[in-house]
Design a protein around this motif. Structure first.
Motif, PDB file in Angstrom:
ATOM      1  N   GLY A 259       0.803  -1.217   0.000  1.00 38.98           N
ATOM      2  CA  GLY A 259       0.000   0.000   0.000  1.00 38.98           C
ATOM      3  C   GLY A 259       0.833   1.263   0.000  1.00 38.98           C
ATOM      4  O   GLY A 259       0.354   2.334  -0.401  1.00 38.98           O
ATOM      5  N   MET A 260       2.086   1.170   0.433  1.00 32.48           N
ATOM      6  CA  MET A 260       2.990   2.322   0.430  1.00 32.48           C
ATOM      7  C   MET A 260       3.787   2.418  -0.859  1.00 32.48           C
ATOM      8  O   MET A 260       4.652   3.286  -0.994  1.00 32.48           O
ATOM      9  CB  MET A 260       3.970   2.228   1.604  1.00 32.48           C
ATOM     10  N   GLY A 261       3.521   1.513  -1.792  1.00 25.21           N
ATOM     11  CA  GLY A 261       4.194   1.585  -3.085  1.00 25.21           C
ATOM     12  C   GLY A 261       5.401   0.687  -3.227  1.00 25.21           C
ATOM     13  O   GLY A 261       6.153   0.808  -4.202  1.00 25.21           O
ATOM     14  N   VAL A 262       5.617  -0.224  -2.275  1.00 17.74           N
ATOM     15  CA  VAL A 262       6.730  -1.173  -2.394  1.00 17.74           C
ATOM     16  C   VAL A 262       6.362  -2.224  -3.433  1.00 17.74           C
ATOM     17  O   VAL A 262       5.289  -2.835  -3.368  1.00 17.74           O
ATOM     18  CB  VAL A 262       7.028  -1.840  -1.038  1.00 17.74           C
ATOM     19  N   VAL A 263       7.258  -2.445  -4.394  1.00 20.88           N
ATOM     20  CA  VAL A 263       7.001  -3.360  -5.501  1.00 20.88           C
ATOM     21  C   VAL A 263       8.153  -4.354  -5.621  1.00 20.88           C
ATOM     22  O   VAL A 263       9.326  -3.968  -5.507  1.00 20.88           O
ATOM     23  CB  VAL A 263       6.843  -2.587  -6.830  1.00 20.88           C
ATOM     24  N   ALA A 264       7.835  -5.617  -5.844  1.00 17.66           N
ATOM     25  CA  ALA A 264       8.877  -6.616  -6.068  1.00 17.66           C
ATOM     26  C   ALA A 264       9.595  -6.323  -7.374  1.00 17.66           C
ATOM     27  O   ALA A 264       8.960  -6.006  -8.379  1.00 17.66           O
ATOM     28  CB  ALA A 264       8.271  -8.013  -6.109  1.00 17.66           C
ATOM     29  N   ARG A 265      10.898  -6.409  -7.357  1.00 15.71           N
ATOM     30  CA  ARG A 265      11.659  -6.190  -8.585  1.00 15.71           C
ATOM     31  C   ARG A 265      11.501  -7.374  -9.535  1.00 15.71           C
ATOM     32  O   ARG A 265      11.700  -7.239 -10.748  1.00 15.71           O
ATOM     33  CB  ARG A 265      13.137  -5.970  -8.240  1.00 15.71           C
ATOM     34  N   GLN A 266      11.170  -8.541  -8.983  1.00 20.49           N
ATOM     35  CA  GLN A 266      10.970  -9.743  -9.779  1.00 20.49           C
ATOM     36  C   GLN A 266       9.903 -10.588  -9.085  1.00 20.49           C
ATOM     37  O   GLN A 266       9.955 -10.799  -7.871  1.00 20.49           O
ATOM     38  CB  GLN A 266      12.284 -10.526  -9.869  1.00 20.49           C
ATOM     39  N   GLY A 267       8.928 -11.047  -9.809  1.00 24.86           N
ATOM     40  CA  GLY A 267       7.869 -11.842  -9.216  1.00 24.86           C
ATOM     41  C   GLY A 267       6.896 -10.978  -8.423  1.00 24.86           C
ATOM     42  O   GLY A 267       6.729  -9.787  -8.687  1.00 24.86           O
ATOM     43  N   ALA A 268       6.266 -11.593  -7.413  1.00 29.08           N
ATOM     44  CA  ALA A 268       5.273 -10.896  -6.601  1.00 29.08           C
ATOM     45  C   ALA A 268       5.685 -10.920  -5.139  1.00 29.08           C
ATOM     46  O   ALA A 268       6.454 -11.782  -4.705  1.00 29.08           O
ATOM     47  CB  ALA A 268       3.908 -11.570  -6.759  1.00 29.08           C
TER      48      ALA A 268
END
Length: 389
Positions: A259-268
């Motif tokens: 919810g704070m915008g953290v995104v996996a660089r690869q996969g989920a």
């Protein structure tokens, strides 16, 4: 390459009161250790045979006091340990011993990447297991007053292994801190968690890959490793991220990070778990989510840079791509780090020993002072922070 042992710090758990006083005359100490072994119910013949020819090893004491490699940054440390050769050897060993790794996963819930990473870092897949006489190393460290509560029980365990016929005091060799075999385990842990992986009726961590891998997996399971869960995952963070929320002591549900915008660089991202945002070199360097299994690795080695590097290498061995190194602010020099620790201590922070190593306590203090001073609170010390203090 050995830094600090697999089970060295596990053994810092509560131990019985010590019967042999540390320091002083070495011969007198050996006599006291013999008394301690007799009090534990061991046979005189086994005790005398074990200690016959024992000597103090000053090389061990020198090694124990000179682990300056941990002053390297994460990028320096990881780039020095992770090579194309180690990655290719890891893949080859994963294929060669696929059945063993499948057993490690099914019996103990430990993923092959972690076991391969520590096998690589501890002994280069068994090639470099150490040339210190293990009996002498253990007795030397048991006599030394830095950590007798850790090593005296290891001496007693080594006597038991000797009585069982699986430890020759004169010829058994390993790392400077008394660890034995491909994944470097201490005698007490071999006694309690060793596995006869090849079914030959004995446990040999020096010569049997199945024994070593399955014993390592059993050890991690006993330390709290959670089956079928990740340990580390590289992520990208938004520029507006609140850096004060980073650090291993700030874990929260993964969905909160998303919810704070953290995104996996690869996969989920791994749903349903808690995790902490880890910035080994601050907000301008690589960023990771550290899951609960990551913390278990600190029972293997207390060095943050070692654990982070091993955990990251394990993900590489399981298919993750190389990290985004970013462009971190330069690290402080050794003298600058010591000066920073002294200033932090003067402000009431507990940073432990003034040693120039950026450990967990120093990072926590840095983050608190960054917050107080209105600086980005990413726990990465900079000259700007040093000057501000």
């Amino acid at each position: 390459m050995r830094f600090a042992p697999f089970a060295l710090l596990v053994a810092l758990l509560a131990t019985p009161a010590l019967a042999a006083p540390c320091g002083g005359d070495f011969a007198g100490f050996v006599a006291a250790m013999k008394d301690e072994a007799r009090a534990a119910g061991m046979a005189d013949a086994d005790i005398d045979s074990f200690f016959r020819g024992v000597r103090q090893d000053n090389r061990v004491l020198k090694a124990d006091r000179s682990q300056g490699v941990f002053r390297k940054t994460f990028l320096e440390f990881s780039q020095s340990l992770i090579s194309k050769n180690r990655i290719s050897n890891g893949a080859a060993n994963a294929e060669r011993y696929a059945e063993v790794f499948e057993r490690a996963a099914s019996d103990y819930g430990v993923s092959r990447g972690i076991l391969l990473a520590f096998w690589a870092f501890e002994t280069d897949f068994g090639a470099v297991q150490g040339d210190f006489n293990t009996r002498n190393a253990l007795v030397t460290l048991a006599n030394d007053c830095r950590r007798p509560e850790l090593f005296q029980p290891q001496v007693l365990a080594a006597i038991k292994l000797h009585a069982q016929g699986s430890f020759d005091p004169d010829t058994t060799t390993g790392a400077w801190a008394g660890e034995i075999g491909m994944v470097q385990m201490l005698p007490k842990d071999i006694l309690e968690r060793g596995v006869d992986g090849d079914g030959d009726g004995r446990i040999s961590l020096k010569t049997s890959v199945p024994d070593a891998i399955l014993s390592g997996a059993h050890m991690l399971e006993s330390l709290g490793w959670r089956a079928n869960e990740p340990w580390l995952q590289e992520v990208t963070l938004p520029e507006s991220f609140d850096w004060a929320l980073t650090g291993l002591d700030h874990a929260r549900p993964v969905q909160d990070w998303a919810g704070m915008g953290v995104v996996a660089r690869q996969g989920a991202l791994a749903s349903g778990l808690a995790a902490a945002v880890l910035l080994p070199q601050g907000r301008k360097g690589p960023a990771f989510l550290a899951y609960p299994n990551f913390n278990v690795l600190f029972e293997w080695n207390k060095s943050s840079v070692y654990v982070t590097t091993a955990a990251y290498f394990a993900t590489r061995l399981e298919g993750a791509k190389a990290y985004n190194a970013g462009n971190p602010d330069p690290a402080l020099s050794l003298e600058q780090m010591k000066a920073l620790q002294q200033k932090l201590a003067a402000r009431g922070h507990d940073v432990g020993k003034i040693d120039g190593i950026l450990g967990a306590a120093t990072r926590a203090a840095v983050q608190k002072e960054q917050t107080r001073l209105g600086l980005p609170a990413d726990a990465w010390p900079t000259p700007e922070l040093l000057n501000a203090l």
